[in-house]
Write a protein that holds these residues in place. Structure first.
Motif, PDB file in Angstrom:
ATOM      1  N   PRO A   1     -33.487   4.081  16.641  1.00  0.00           N
ATOM      2  CA  PRO A   1     -32.454   4.778  15.859  1.00  0.00           C
ATOM      3  C   PRO A   1     -32.305   6.251  16.197  1.00  0.00           C
ATOM      4  O   PRO A   1     -31.335   6.889  15.774  1.00  0.00           O
ATOM      5  CB  PRO A   1     -32.934   4.577  14.418  1.00  0.00           C
ATOM      6  N   THR A   2     -33.223   6.800  17.006  1.00  0.00           N
ATOM      7  CA  THR A   2     -33.101   8.213  17.390  1.00  0.00           C
ATOM      8  C   THR A   2     -32.186   8.401  18.597  1.00  0.00           C
ATOM      9  O   THR A   2     -31.864   9.537  18.955  1.00  0.00           O
ATOM     10  CB  THR A   2     -34.486   8.808  17.720  1.00  0.00           C
ATOM     11  N   GLN A   3     -31.784   7.314  19.228  1.00  0.00           N
ATOM     12  CA  GLN A   3     -30.980   7.397  20.443  1.00  0.00           C
ATOM     13  C   GLN A   3     -29.534   6.971  20.177  1.00  0.00           C
ATOM     14  O   GLN A   3     -29.259   6.231  19.232  1.00  0.00           O
ATOM     15  CB  GLN A   3     -31.579   6.497  21.530  1.00  0.00           C
ATOM     16  N   PRO A   4     -28.594   7.457  20.996  1.00  0.00           N
ATOM     17  CA  PRO A   4     -27.200   7.034  20.839  1.00  0.00           C
ATOM     18  C   PRO A   4     -27.076   5.509  20.885  1.00  0.00           C
ATOM     19  O   PRO A   4     -27.712   4.853  21.718  1.00  0.00           O
ATOM     20  CB  PRO A   4     -26.492   7.681  22.045  1.00  0.00           C
ATOM     21  N   HIS A   5     -26.305   4.978  19.976  1.00  0.00           N
ATOM     22  CA  HIS A   5     -26.054   3.533  19.878  1.00  0.00           C
ATOM     23  C   HIS A   5     -27.341   2.744  19.593  1.00  0.00           C
ATOM     24  O   HIS A   5     -27.390   1.537  19.820  1.00  0.00           O
ATOM     25  CB  HIS A   5     -25.396   3.001  21.153  1.00  0.00           C
ATOM     26  N   ASN A   6     -28.365   3.423  19.127  1.00  0.00           N
ATOM     27  CA  ASN A   6     -29.670   2.804  18.824  1.00  0.00           C
ATOM     28  C   ASN A   6     -30.308   2.174  20.058  1.00  0.00           C
ATOM     29  O   ASN A   6     -31.177   1.307  19.948  1.00  0.00           O
ATOM     30  CB  ASN A   6     -29.536   1.730  17.736  1.00  0.00           C
ATOM     31  N   MET A   7     -29.886   2.608  21.237  1.00  0.00           N
ATOM     32  CA  MET A   7     -30.352   1.981  22.482  1.00  0.00           C
ATOM     33  C   MET A   7     -31.634   2.643  22.962  1.00  0.00           C
ATOM     34  O   MET A   7     -31.639   3.807  23.374  1.00  0.00           O
ATOM     35  CB  MET A   7     -29.278   2.061  23.574  1.00  0.00           C
ATOM     36  N   SER A   8     -32.735   1.890  22.944  1.00  0.00           N
ATOM     37  CA  SER A   8     -34.021   2.395  23.396  1.00  0.00           C
ATOM     38  C   SER A   8     -34.048   2.540  24.910  1.00  0.00           C
ATOM     39  O   SER A   8     -33.181   2.017  25.625  1.00  0.00           O
ATOM     40  CB  SER A   8     -35.137   1.440  22.965  1.00  0.00           C
ATOM     41  N   LYS A   9     -35.073   3.219  25.393  1.00  0.00           N
ATOM     42  CA  LYS A   9     -35.246   3.358  26.834  1.00  0.00           C
ATOM     43  C   LYS A   9     -35.428   1.989  27.483  1.00  0.00           C
ATOM     44  O   LYS A   9     -34.883   1.717  28.557  1.00  0.00           O
ATOM     45  CB  LYS A   9     -36.460   4.242  27.125  1.00  0.00           C
ATOM     46  N   THR A  10     -36.170   1.101  26.814  1.00  0.00           N
ATOM     47  CA  THR A  10     -36.401  -0.238  27.357  1.00  0.00           C
ATOM     48  C   THR A  10     -35.092  -1.019  27.450  1.00  0.00           C
ATOM     49  O   THR A  10     -34.825  -1.690  28.454  1.00  0.00           O
ATOM     50  CB  THR A  10     -37.401  -1.003  26.478  1.00  0.00           C
ATOM     51  N   GLN A  11     -34.270  -0.907  26.415  1.00  0.00           N
ATOM     52  CA  GLN A  11     -32.987  -1.611  26.466  1.00  0.00           C
ATOM     53  C   GLN A  11     -32.098  -1.033  27.558  1.00  0.00           C
ATOM     54  O   GLN A  11     -31.378  -1.781  28.234  1.00  0.00           O
ATOM     55  CB  GLN A  11     -32.261  -1.544  25.128  1.00  0.00           C
ATOM     56  N   ARG A  12     -32.169   0.261  27.748  1.00  0.00           N
ATOM     57  CA  ARG A  12     -31.361   0.898  28.795  1.00  0.00           C
ATOM     58  C   ARG A  12     -31.765   0.382  30.172  1.00  0.00           C
ATOM     59  O   ARG A  12     -30.914   0.055  31.003  1.00  0.00           O
ATOM     60  CB  ARG A  12     -31.537   2.418  28.717  1.00  0.00           C
ATOM     61  N   HIS A  13     -33.071   0.281  30.422  1.00  0.00           N
ATOM     62  CA  HIS A  13     -33.544  -0.241  31.710  1.00  0.00           C
ATOM     63  C   HIS A  13     -33.161  -1.718  31.865  1.00  0.00           C
ATOM     64  O   HIS A  13     -32.801  -2.162  32.965  1.00  0.00           O
ATOM     65  CB  HIS A  13     -35.065  -0.089  31.821  1.00  0.00           C
ATOM     66  N   PHE A  14     -33.281  -2.479  30.779  1.00  0.00           N
ATOM     67  CA  PHE A  14     -32.909  -3.890  30.812  1.00  0.00           C
ATOM     68  C   PHE A  14     -31.431  -4.032  31.151  1.00  0.00           C
ATOM     69  O   PHE A  14     -31.059  -4.828  32.027  1.00  0.00           O
ATOM     70  CB  PHE A  14     -33.208  -4.518  29.442  1.00  0.00           C
TER      71      PHE A  14
END
Length: 460
Positions: free
Chosen positions: A282-295
């Motif tokens: 929830p601290t990132q834009p669109h609730n997208m974590s670093k792991t989700q971004r890499h995925f």
């Protein structure tokens, strides 16, 4: 014990013994995602639960029309078509209410290939990718949704008509129609009940845009189970339709005048230790974590290379044209249905990625393995996604590296030369599967289409 409570071989034997049935039905996936199978006597079934069973390896060596592949190594005339080993999945046990024997539903089990056939078995491929996720500390969840057209036809009538002038179940364009679903409520309720009984429950079912077209969203589950549910749904939805003197088709595009049919894949990852979503931050834009971004980056970058696993027939590529809700490039956006990948922000429970490129005709085991495997590859390599698309992706221009193959032949070539594919899926699978896709393309090129006749017969 109920069928869906079966977990072990001993459980399966107990259910079979208590069923009063003389034979049990077994189904297994071929390369195209067509369910092949047979009846096995109760006595034989008890034996094969422990020792395995055999299918002629031609099941992995012929196409959807039972024509023998001429260019594969695992099977073929040079092997003399010996038996391939397989085993029963005890926990796949289901009652089959569409087939009643003396007032009792048939018992049904899924199987999968093992031994030297294991590397090219579609279900085993997904299992290997799920294990890779587990080895990385993740539990993968998925849900598949399918669009399919329904017709007032039978297998005999479509052939008599040469697949022309078919009568749709309902007329006109009427998406999300309460009128249509109420008038035809009997079939809807049969399908909903069947899906619940066979543990492939539907979260949403509605009319889509086009005459007689429906969309069914199958409930979320762990990725292996999600693959099974999608595989079962496609087969037994068609069975139910035919028992009602209807026909359902999961072709990617049955008419050039109408939209195509998709097979969208929703994916998320949880950490095994904590059970928490690794996609949600929830601290990132669109609730997208670093792991989700890499995925996301992994799926995006490998879509052009893995396209043959998402769109595996010649017909699949007729769906990929501008303006028909099917992406043409490996793009992503937030809640954007014009991109190949749709980031869906939500809570820790609902944060996910939707892979929108797949067509309804894809083998669900292969499509899901491709999507999940690509995402895990992106996490391993800490890849970053391309710039997010805002607005209509169809009207925008993207780099060549994001362009998707526009034919099955091109897609097969891309997969065959993909280092990532060989790393994730193994060279035996890549060699076998791409050879089957090259065969499919060659078979198509042998035939003259109606379009060619109408365009060239008189004028040229």
């Amino acid at each position: 014990m109920l069928a869906r409570e079966v977990k072990t071989i001993e459980d399966a034997i107990a259910v079979v013994e208590a069923s009063g049935l003389s034979h049990i039905k077994v189904g297994i996936s071929d390369i195209d995602g067509v369910m092949r199978g047979k009846y096995v006597s109760k006595e034989k079934f008890t034996s094969i639960l422990k020792g395995g069973l055999s299918f002629c390896n031609v099941v992995l060596g012929w196409d959807s029309n039972d024509q023998l592949y001429d260019n594969v190594q695992y099977t073929g005339w040079h092997t003399a078509y010996p038996d391939a080993q397989a085993h029963i999945i005890p926990e796949s046990c289901r009652e089959l209410p569409l087939e009643m024997v003396d007032g009792k539903p048939m018992l049904f089990f899924l199987g999968e290939f093992s031994g030297d056939a294991e590397p090219i078995c579609p279900r085993q491929l997904l299992s290997r990718i799920v294990k890779k996720a587990a080895d990385m500390g993740y539990l993968a969840y998925s849900a598949l949704e399918y669009e399919f057209f329904v017709f007032k036809e039978t297998p005999e009538s479509v052939r008599a008509k040469n697949y022309q002038n078919l009568i749709p179940w309902t007329p006109g364009y009427f998406g999300y129609s309460i009128l249509r679903s109420t008038v035809n409520a009997d079939f809807y309720h049969q399908l909903l009940k069947l899906s619940e009984t066979m543990d492939m429950g539907i979260e949403g079912l509605h009319t889509e845009t086009g005459p007689g077209v429906l969309e069914a969203a199958i409930g979320v589950d762990e990725a292996s189970s999600a693959g099974d549910k999608a595989f079962l749904f496609k087969t037994f939805c068609k069975v139910l339709a035919q028992q009602n003197n209807l026909m359902a088709t999961f072709m990617a595009k049955w008419s050039h005048e109408l939209p195509g049919q998709s097979g969208h894949i929703h994916l998320s990852l949880n950490e095994i230790k904590s059970g928490k979503s690794v996609f949600y931050d929830p601290t990132q834009p669109h609730n997208m974590s670093k792991t989700q971004r890499h995925f996301l980056a992994g799926v995006q970058r490998l879509l052009p290379e893995f396209m043959a696993m998402f769109a595996q027939t010649v017909n699949s590529y007729t769906r990929l044209v501008p303006g028909y809700w099917a992406p043409l490039d490996a793009t992503w956006g937030v809640e954007n249905r014009t991109t190949a990948l749709r980031l869906i922000p939500g809570s820790a429970k609902s944060q996910r990625i939707e892979v929108r490129i797949g067509s309804a005709d894809a083998n669900p085991y292969l499509a899901l393995a491709a999507a999940l495997g690509a995402g895990l590859y992106g996490i391993e390599h800490e890849w970053e996604p391309e710039e997010m698309v805002v607005g209509n992706a169809y009207t925008q221009t993207f780099p060549d590296r994001l362009h998707l193959p526009n034919s099955l032949g091109d897609a097969a070539k891309r997969l065959k030369t993909s280092e990532a594919a060989r790393s994730l899926f193994g060279s035996p699978f890549v060699e076998h599967f791409t050879a089957t896709r090259e065969w499919e393309e060659r078979e198509f090129r042998k035939h003259v289409t109606d379009w060619e006749l109408k365009r060239y017969f008189e004028i040229i």
